[in-house]
Design a protein around this motif. Structure first.
Motif, PDB file in Angstrom:
ATOM      1  N   THR A 163      23.591  31.967  55.524  1.00 22.55           N
ATOM      2  CA  THR A 163      24.421  33.104  55.119  1.00 22.55           C
ATOM      3  C   THR A 163      24.802  33.072  53.642  1.00 22.55           C
ATOM      4  OG1 THR A 163      26.412  31.881  55.734  1.00 22.55           O
ATOM      5  CG2 THR A 163      25.449  33.325  57.406  1.00 22.55           C
ATOM      6  N   GLY A 164      24.778  31.893  53.028  1.00 27.67           N
ATOM      7  CA  GLY A 164      25.373  31.738  51.713  1.00 27.67           C
ATOM      8  C   GLY A 164      26.826  31.338  51.845  1.00 27.67           C
ATOM      9  N   ASN A 165      27.488  31.160  50.720  1.00 26.46           N
ATOM     10  CA  ASN A 165      28.884  30.750  50.715  1.00 26.46           C
ATOM     11  C   ASN A 165      29.820  31.938  50.548  1.00 26.46           C
ATOM     12  OD1 ASN A 165      28.760  27.895  51.020  1.00 26.46           O
ATOM     13  ND2 ASN A 165      28.050  27.700  48.906  1.00 26.46           N
ATOM     14  N   PRO A 166      30.930  31.947  51.296  1.00 28.00           N
ATOM     15  CA  PRO A 166      31.871  33.071  51.182  1.00 28.00           C
ATOM     16  C   PRO A 166      32.561  33.082  49.826  1.00 28.00           C
ATOM     17  CG  PRO A 166      32.780  31.351  52.588  1.00 28.00           C
ATOM     18  CD  PRO A 166      31.375  30.953  52.276  1.00 28.00           C
ATOM     19  N   ILE A 167      32.683  34.257  49.270  1.00 29.57           N
ATOM     20  CA  ILE A 167      33.254  34.433  47.938  1.00 29.57           C
ATOM     21  C   ILE A 167      34.427  35.399  48.026  1.00 29.57           C
ATOM     22  CG2 ILE A 167      32.798  35.248  45.586  1.00 29.57           C
ATOM     23  CD1 ILE A 167      31.357  32.655  46.339  1.00 29.57           C
ATOM     24  N   ARG A 168      35.468  35.112  47.288  1.00 36.34           N
ATOM     25  CA  ARG A 168      36.632  35.989  47.251  1.00 36.34           C
ATOM     26  C   ARG A 168      36.230  37.369  46.740  1.00 36.34           C
ATOM     27  NH1 ARG A 168      40.048  32.084  43.553  1.00 36.34           N
ATOM     28  NH2 ARG A 168      37.943  31.428  43.030  1.00 36.34           N
ATOM     29  N   LYS A 169      36.747  38.418  47.379  1.00 37.78           N
ATOM     30  CA  LYS A 169      36.356  39.781  47.036  1.00 37.78           C
ATOM     31  C   LYS A 169      36.678  40.138  45.595  1.00 37.78           C
ATOM     32  CE  LYS A 169      36.081  42.319  51.386  1.00 37.78           C
ATOM     33  NZ  LYS A 169      36.605  43.451  52.185  1.00 37.78           N
ATOM     34  N   ASP A 170      37.759  39.571  45.055  1.00 37.48           N
ATOM     35  CA  ASP A 170      38.133  39.946  43.687  1.00 37.48           C
ATOM     36  C   ASP A 170      37.064  39.542  42.676  1.00 37.48           C
ATOM     37  OD1 ASP A 170      38.561  37.223  43.869  1.00 37.48           O
ATOM     38  OD2 ASP A 170      40.628  37.270  43.176  1.00 37.48           O
ATOM     39  N   LEU A 171      36.245  38.540  43.025  1.00 32.22           N
ATOM     40  CA  LEU A 171      35.200  38.122  42.098  1.00 32.22           C
ATOM     41  C   LEU A 171      34.042  39.113  42.060  1.00 32.22           C
ATOM     42  CD1 LEU A 171      35.026  34.265  42.673  1.00 32.22           C
ATOM     43  CD2 LEU A 171      36.478  35.583  41.138  1.00 32.22           C
ATOM     44  N   LEU A 172      33.913  39.933  43.088  1.00 31.56           N
ATOM     45  CA  LEU A 172      32.870  40.953  43.106  1.00 31.56           C
ATOM     46  C   LEU A 172      33.195  42.102  42.149  1.00 31.56           C
ATOM     47  CD1 LEU A 172      32.277  41.152  46.974  1.00 31.56           C
ATOM     48  CD2 LEU A 172      30.917  39.909  45.297  1.00 31.56           C
ATOM     49  N   GLU A 173      34.420  42.122  41.670  1.00 36.74           N
ATOM     50  CA  GLU A 173      34.868  43.224  40.815  1.00 36.74           C
ATOM     51  C   GLU A 173      35.146  42.771  39.390  1.00 36.74           C
ATOM     52  OE1 GLU A 173      38.306  44.478  42.942  1.00 36.74           O
ATOM     53  OE2 GLU A 173      37.180  45.150  44.703  1.00 36.74           O
ATOM     54  N   VAL A 174      34.601  41.633  38.981  1.00 37.76           N
ATOM     55  CA  VAL A 174      34.861  41.078  37.657  1.00 37.76           C
ATOM     56  C   VAL A 174      34.160  41.875  36.559  1.00 37.76           C
ATOM     57  CG1 VAL A 174      34.321  39.104  36.180  1.00 37.76           C
ATOM     58  CG2 VAL A 174      35.410  38.738  38.391  1.00 37.76           C
ATOM     59  N   LYS A 175      32.961  42.358  36.862  1.00 34.32           N
ATOM     60  CA  LYS A 175      32.181  43.056  35.836  1.00 34.32           C
ATOM     61  C   LYS A 175      32.943  44.265  35.316  1.00 34.32           C
ATOM     62  CE  LYS A 175      27.724  41.618  37.705  1.00 34.32           C
ATOM     63  NZ  LYS A 175      26.457  42.040  38.333  1.00 34.32           N
ATOM     64  N   GLY A 176      32.865  44.450  34.022  1.00 33.97           N
ATOM     65  CA  GLY A 176      33.529  45.588  33.406  1.00 33.97           C
ATOM     66  C   GLY A 176      34.992  45.353  33.093  1.00 33.97           C
ATOM     67  N   ALA A 249      46.987  23.640  34.674  1.00 33.14           N
ATOM     68  CA  ALA A 249      46.708  22.719  35.767  1.00 33.14           C
ATOM     69  C   ALA A 249      45.781  23.377  36.777  1.00 33.14           C
ATOM     70  CB  ALA A 249      48.011  22.297  36.447  1.00 33.14           C
ATOM     71  N   PHE A 250      46.035  24.659  37.020  1.00 36.55           N
ATOM     72  CA  PHE A 250      45.229  25.410  37.992  1.00 36.55           C
ATOM     73  C   PHE A 250      45.312  26.881  37.623  1.00 36.55           C
ATOM     74  CE2 PHE A 250      44.127  27.354  42.068  1.00 36.55           C
ATOM     75  CZ  PHE A 250      43.067  26.554  42.476  1.00 36.55           C
ATOM     76  N   LEU A 251      44.254  27.629  37.890  1.00 37.42           N
ATOM     77  CA  LEU A 251      44.228  29.054  37.578  1.00 37.42           C
ATOM     78  C   LEU A 251      44.317  29.855  38.868  1.00 37.42           C
ATOM     79  CD1 LEU A 251      41.384  28.977  34.907  1.00 37.42           C
ATOM     80  CD2 LEU A 251      43.780  29.543  34.477  1.00 37.42           C
ATOM     81  N   ASN A 252      45.436  30.533  39.058  1.00 41.42           N
ATOM     82  CA  ASN A 252      45.590  31.364  40.252  1.00 41.42           C
ATOM     83  C   ASN A 252      44.897  32.715  40.096  1.00 41.42           C
ATOM     84  OD1 ASN A 252      47.215  29.626  41.935  1.00 41.42           O
ATOM     85  ND2 ASN A 252      48.887  29.950  40.479  1.00 41.42           N
ATOM     86  N   ASN A 253      44.817  33.226  38.861  1.00 47.10           N
ATOM     87  CA  ASN A 253      44.137  34.499  38.618  1.00 47.10           C
ATOM     88  C   ASN A 253      42.717  34.243  38.119  1.00 47.10           C
ATOM     89  OD1 ASN A 253      45.223  33.391  36.282  1.00 47.10           O
ATOM     90  ND2 ASN A 253      45.577  35.374  35.305  1.00 47.10           N
ATOM     91  N   MET A 254      41.941  33.602  38.968  1.00 47.68           N
ATOM     92  CA  MET A 254      40.598  33.197  38.581  1.00 47.68           C
ATOM     93  C   MET A 254      39.701  34.381  38.253  1.00 47.68           C
ATOM     94  SD  MET A 254      38.701  30.589  37.950  1.00 47.68           S
ATOM     95  CE  MET A 254      39.392  29.177  38.773  1.00 47.68           C
ATOM     96  N   ASP A 255      39.913  35.517  38.884  1.00 48.95           N
ATOM     97  CA  ASP A 255      39.085  36.682  38.592  1.00 48.95           C
ATOM     98  C   ASP A 255      39.242  37.112  37.142  1.00 48.95           C
ATOM     99  OD1 ASP A 255      41.734  37.388  39.242  1.00 48.95           O
ATOM    100  OD2 ASP A 255      41.162  39.426  39.767  1.00 48.95           O
ATOM    101  N   MET A 256      40.470  37.101  36.637  1.00 49.42           N
ATOM    102  CA  MET A 256      40.707  37.473  35.250  1.00 49.42           C
ATOM    103  C   MET A 256      40.178  36.410  34.285  1.00 49.42           C
ATOM    104  SD  MET A 256      42.041  40.510  34.904  1.00 49.42           S
ATOM    105  CE  MET A 256      40.741  40.927  36.086  1.00 49.42           C
TER     106      MET A 256
END
Length: 378
Positions: A163-176, A249-256
Motif C-alpha cells: 500500500t505504501g506508507n500513510p502520509i498526513r493529509k496536510d502534506l498533500l497540500e504543501v505545493k503552492g 526541538a520538534f516541528l508541530n507545523n511540519m507542513d509549513m
C-alpha cells in the motif's frame, strides 16, 4: 453501521505515531461517529502527540529489550506481563471492531491480546526490514500493509498488501504554499531556506554537521530551520540568537516547514522518505548507520539511484557535504530535476488504500475466526 470502535497502537518515534494518526484521520472522515482509542508506551512521545491530534490514548508500562547486556533488561518480563494484563482490560472494556498496529513497543502486547481474542487486526509495516515486534505479530494478524516489495521473507505472503506508507493529509497540500510557509516562520523571502530533519529524537551527526557549517550556510545566503530533536535542544538552542538560524526541538507545523524549504537535509527512515516524495523538494539524505540491516541507506539509495535525491553517508560528510550543498544551492536546474524525479516516486493513495483494508476487516468482524481466514484473499 457507523459507530465502529477502533484501537490504534504505535509509537516511540514519529515514524510510528504519525502513520497511526493518518490512518485514524481517514477512518474518522469515513465514519464520523466512530470511537477511537490509541495505546502507546507510557513514557514515550505518543503520550503528547496523540492528544495534540485530538485522540484519547492509554499508556502501557513497556519498553524494548536493549541489544547489549543492561540492568534495564531485567525489568522487561515484568513490563511485558503488566502490559499484557493492561491490554486485556483495554480490549475487554473498549470492545474494538478492529485493532491496528503501526509498530513500536506498545503494539506488541496490545496486538497479541487482540489476536488471541479473535479481534480483526492489521499491522502497517513502514520499513523494508521489519522490527521484531511486527515479525512476531505478522503470524497472527489478519492483514499486513507494507511499503516495499519483497517482504514475503518476513511475513505470510497471503496476508501482505503493498500500500505504501500513510502520509498526513496536510502534506498533500504543501505545493503552492512556499510564500505562506516562509511567512509562517518569519523567514526572509530573498534567502534560500534549508530545512534540517534528524528525526523526532534528533540525530547527533547531523546536528554536528549543521553546527560546524553555520557560517558556511550564511555565506551561501541560506537561512536554516533546524529540528535538532528534544534530546539535543538544550545544547543547540543557543544558536537561536543568530539571525539566519531557527532551532526547534520538534516541528508541530511540519507542513509549513516543508512548504518553506528550498532544500532539505534528512535521515532516511521509511516515513521520512515517503513524506519527502510527496513534498517534492530537493533532498540530501544522510542515513543513520545504526539501524537494523542498514535499511536507511537502502531507503535512500532507492531514491538516489533514480536521480531523485542526493545520498551522503555519514563517513563521507567531511569530504563531500560542502561541495554537494554548494552545487545544489547554486544550480537551479539541478534542484528542479531532483524535484521532478522524486515526485514520480510518491504513493499518494497509501492512507486510503490502508483504510480500504481496514474496511474489509470490518466486513469480516462479525464472522468466526475460521471464516475470516477463509475469506482472507476474497
Amino acid at each position: 453501521m457507523s459507530n465502529y470502535k477502533f484501537i490504534l497502537s504505535g509509537g516511540g518515534t514519529g515514524g510510528h505515531i504519525y502513520p497511526a494518526i493518518a490512518i485514524a484521520n481517514e477512518l474518522k472522515s469515513r465514519y464520523p461517529n466512530a470511537e477511537f482509542l490509541f495505546v502507546g508506551a507510557s513514557d514515550r512521545m505518543e503520550m503528547d502527540k496523540v492528544p495534540q491530534a485530538g485522540y484519547k490514548i492509554e499508556g502501557l508500562w513497556i519498553s524494548g529489550i536493549q541489544r547489549r547486556l543492561t540492568l534495564k533488561n531485567l525489568a522487561f518480563p515484568f513490563k511485558l506481563m503488566t502490559s499484557l494484563m493492561r491490554s486485556r482490560n483495554i480490549i475487554k472494556t473498549f470492545k474494538p471492531n478492529v485493532v491496528i498496529g503501526t509498530g513500536g513497543f506498545a503494539s506488541g502486547p496490545l496486538l497479541q491480546v487482540a489476536t488471541s481474542k479473535n479481534v480483526p487486526s492489521l499491522i502497517q509495516e513502514q520499513n523494508s526490514y521489519p522490527g521484531i515486534t511486527n515479525k512476531l505479530l505478522g503470524k497472527k494478524v489478519d492483514t499486513i500493509c507494507v511499503a516495499y516489495e519483497g517482504l514475503e521473507k518476513f511475513f505470510p505472503k497471503e496476508k501482505i498488501r503493498v500500500t505504501g506508507n500513510p502520509i498526513r493529509k496536510d502534506l498533500l497540500e504543501v505545493k503552492g504554499k512556499h510564500i505562506e510557509g516562509k511567512d509562517a516562520f518569519t523567514l526572509i523571502h530573498s534567502k534560500y531556506t534549508l530545512l534540517v530533519l534528524g528525526g523526532s529524537l534528533g540525530a547527533r551527526r547531523i546536528n554536528e554537521l549543521v553546527e560546524s557549517n553555520l557560517e558556511f550556510f550564511e555565506a551561501q545566503n541560506v537561512q536554516v530551520i533546524w529540528q535538532c530533536g528534544k534530546l539535543y535542544y538544550d545544547r543547540y538552542k543557543q544558536y537561536n540568537g543568530l539571525k539566519h538560524v531557527q532551532v526547534h526541538a520538534f516541528l508541530n507545523n511540519m507542513d509549513m516547514a516543508y512548504a518553506a524549504a528550498d532544500v532539505i537535509i534528512s535521515r532516511a527512515g521509511a516515513i521520512s522518505v515517503s513524506e519527502l516524495c510527496i513534498v517534492g523538494k530537493p533532498v540530501i539524505f544522510i542515513p543513520s548507520p545504526n539501524v537494523a540491516e542498514d535499511h536507511q541507506t537502502k531507503n535512500a539509495k532507492a531514491v538516489a539511484d533514480k536521480n531523485a535525491a542526493i545520498l551522503i553517508k555519514e563517513g563521507d560528510l567531511d569530504t563531500e557535504f560542502e561541495n554537494q550543498f554548494s552545487e545544489l544551492i547554486t544550480n537551479e536546474e539541478k534542484r528542479k530535476e531532483l524535484c521532478k524525479n522524486i515526485e514520480t516516486l510518491a504513493l499518494v493513495n497509501a492512507t486510503n488504500d490502508i483504510v480500504d483494508e481496514v474496511e474489509k476487516l470490518l466486513n469480516k468482524a462479525h464472522l468466526p475466526s475460521s471464516q475470516r481466514e477463509e475469506t482472507q484473499n476474497a
